[in-house]
Write an enzyme that holds these catalytic residues in place. Structure first.
Site, PDB file in Angstrom:
ATOM      1  N   THR A 182       0.884  -1.160   0.000  1.00 41.85           N
ATOM      2  CA  THR A 182       0.000   0.000   0.000  1.00 41.85           C
ATOM      3  C   THR A 182       0.920   1.208   0.000  1.00 41.85           C
ATOM      4  OG1 THR A 182      -1.696  -1.127   1.339  1.00 41.85           O
ATOM      5  CG2 THR A 182      -1.770   1.244   1.343  1.00 41.85           C
TER       6      THR A 182
ATOM      7  N   THR B 123      -0.847   0.362   6.574  1.00 42.83           N
ATOM      8  CA  THR B 123      -0.469  -0.614   5.569  1.00 42.83           C
ATOM      9  C   THR B 123      -0.325  -1.966   6.247  1.00 42.83           C
ATOM     10  OG1 THR B 123       1.239  -1.330   4.018  1.00 42.83           O
ATOM     11  CG2 THR B 123       1.970   0.049   5.845  1.00 42.83           C
TER      12      THR B 123
ATOM     13  N   ARG C 215     -13.366  -7.675  -3.431  1.00 36.78           N
ATOM     14  CA  ARG C 215     -12.869  -7.461  -2.076  1.00 36.78           C
ATOM     15  C   ARG C 215     -12.377  -6.022  -1.925  1.00 36.78           C
ATOM     16  NH1 ARG C 215      -7.658  -5.815   0.302  1.00 36.78           N
ATOM     17  NH2 ARG C 215      -7.714  -6.524   2.474  1.00 36.78           N
ATOM     18  N   VAL C 216     -12.753  -5.381  -0.841  1.00 38.40           N
ATOM     19  CA  VAL C 216     -12.280  -4.042  -0.509  1.00 38.40           C
ATOM     20  C   VAL C 216     -11.607  -4.110   0.852  1.00 38.40           C
ATOM     21  CG1 VAL C 216     -12.949  -1.659  -0.005  1.00 38.40           C
ATOM     22  CG2 VAL C 216     -14.078  -2.913  -1.860  1.00 38.40           C
ATOM     23  N   GLY C 217     -10.425  -3.531   0.938  1.00 35.68           N
ATOM     24  CA  GLY C 217      -9.678  -3.545   2.183  1.00 35.68           C
ATOM     25  C   GLY C 217      -9.867  -2.286   2.999  1.00 35.68           C
ATOM     26  N   ASP C 218      -8.915  -2.020   3.870  1.00 37.19           N
ATOM     27  CA  ASP C 218      -9.048  -0.904   4.801  1.00 37.19           C
ATOM     28  C   ASP C 218      -8.679   0.447   4.201  1.00 37.19           C
ATOM     29  OD1 ASP C 218      -6.287  -1.967   4.775  1.00 37.19           O
ATOM     30  OD2 ASP C 218      -5.896  -0.364   6.209  1.00 37.19           O
TER      31      ASP C 218
ATOM     32  N   TRP D 183      -2.435  -6.031   6.817  1.00 34.25           N
ATOM     33  CA  TRP D 183      -3.534  -6.945   6.576  1.00 34.25           C
ATOM     34  C   TRP D 183      -4.839  -6.206   6.850  1.00 34.25           C
ATOM     35  CZ3 TRP D 183      -2.820 -12.729   8.123  1.00 34.25           C
ATOM     36  CH2 TRP D 183      -3.824 -13.503   7.510  1.00 34.25           C
ATOM     37  N   GLY D 184      -5.487  -5.739   5.792  1.00 36.29           N
ATOM     38  CA  GLY D 184      -6.573  -4.789   5.907  1.00 36.29           C
ATOM     39  C   GLY D 184      -7.756  -5.248   6.718  1.00 36.29           C
TER      40      GLY D 184
END
Length: 351
Positions: free
Chosen positions: A197, A247, A225-228, A249-250
């Protein structure tokens, strides 16, 4: 070397705090956690350090000219998104289906305005799309085809799939697919799903803060999939006291609302930013099984860069105007100089 690594782990656990000159702007960037030395050829290391420096100078030029923090964040992240070395914009990782889905968010701490985009492709600079959502719509978040259509309507630069694709990322996906089929764990951090990230936090000459984050997401992620990173409060957050970009593991950053959790410790508990960031990044997230890092900045220019991986691509520049970059966990910065000490009034002020 082991003693140095243990010493660095102690520094990281304390949040790697630093102080900036009160008279000048401050910019801090990251380009992903992980970064084991054994997987870093010298030529790649040199290129990454140069890219981080370029991003710092681009953002700092805006801040030094008196422009708002949001401009410094944007300028730095555009440089990182355009560089195929990093998992954002060009060089983003692929989904399990071999497609690209990019996420980004930006937030102005002075106004609490924010914008984000998720699961987009073809937009050359996702951070510009996120900023356009903030400045030219009544929304905070747009996703997928709607976000791309909005970016086009704003005249943002678009690119073909070929422009974003790099052979390195494609091969990372192929290794991951083989390991998935064999039900094997990923063999190296480059193939691992949750690293990579880019982010920036800035303090401008008026004392206002901003934060931004951009990513290609997880290698081999499920489409959609959408992360943080684009979730305001999870991977990106800024208010009048604190700015954070994460940055790692979201899924764990979302479950802990990590960026907001750090800032609430600073704002509500008046906790020093180094301690606040370390509690969330190096205690709460690992306790749940996650890992990663973050960059954090408070309104007086104190910096925290906690991480619990072998290293993190990172850099900072303050009122002195000198850029510092670092990659590995056993170094302070790219020049070998020590980090600045915390401000002498920390103990008296509680900050």
């Amino acid at each position: 070397m082991k003693s140095r690594r243990r010493l660095w782990s102690l520094f990281a656990a304390l949040g790697l705090a630093a102080s900036a000159h009160a008279a000048g702007p401050v910019l801090v960037i990251h380009a992903g956690a992980g970064a084991p030395r054994k997987d870093m050829p010298p030529a790649r290391e040199k290129a990454i350090r140069a890219a981080l420096t370029q991003a710092l100078l681009a953002g700092y030029t805006e801040l030094k000219a008196g422009k708002p923090a949001i401009d410094g964040v944007t300028a730095a992240l555009v440089v990182l998104e355009d560089d195929p070395l990093f998992n954002a914009g060009r060089g983003s990782v692929f989904t399990h289906a071999g497609t690209l889905e990019m996420d980004a968010a930006i937030m102005d701490g002075y106004t609490l305005r924010a914008g984000s985009v998720a699961a987009i492709d073809h937009v050359r600079n996702p951070i510009l799309a996120a900023r356009a959502v903030m400045e030219h719509s009544s929304h905070v978040m747009l996703v997928g085809a709607g976000a791309e259509a909005f970016a086009r309507s704003q005249g943002l630069a678009m690119e073909s799939d070929a422009w974003f694709r790099t052979e390195e990322r494609w091969q990372q996906l192929q290794r991951a697919l083989k390991e998935d089929a064999a039900k094997q764990p990923h063999g190296d951090e480059a193939t691992a799903k949750h690293f990579g990230t880019v982010g920036a936090v800035a303090l401008d000459v008026d004392g206002h803060l901003a934060a931004g984050t951009s990513t290609g997401g997880m290698n081999d992620k499920l489409p959609g999939r959408v992360g943080d990173s684009p979730i305001i409060g999870a991977g990106t957050y800024a208010n009048s006291d604190c700015a954070v970009s994460g940055t790692g593991w979201g899924e764990f950053y979302m479950r802990t609302v990590a960026a907001h959790a750090i800032c609430m410790r600073v704002t509500q508990l008046r906790m020093p930013i180094a301690r606040a960031a370390a509690e969330v990044i190096n205690q709460e997230i690992p306790a749940m099984g996650g890992n990663g890092g973050a960059i954090a900045l408070d309104e007086r220019g104190h910096i925290a860069i906690p991480f619990n991986t072998d290293g993190m691509f990172r850099g900072w520049i303050d009122g002195s105007g000198k850029p510092h970059v670092a990659i590995f966990g056993d170094e302070d910065d790219g020049t070998g100089e020590p980090l600045p000490a915390p401000a002498p009034d920390d103990a008296a002020s509680g900050r």
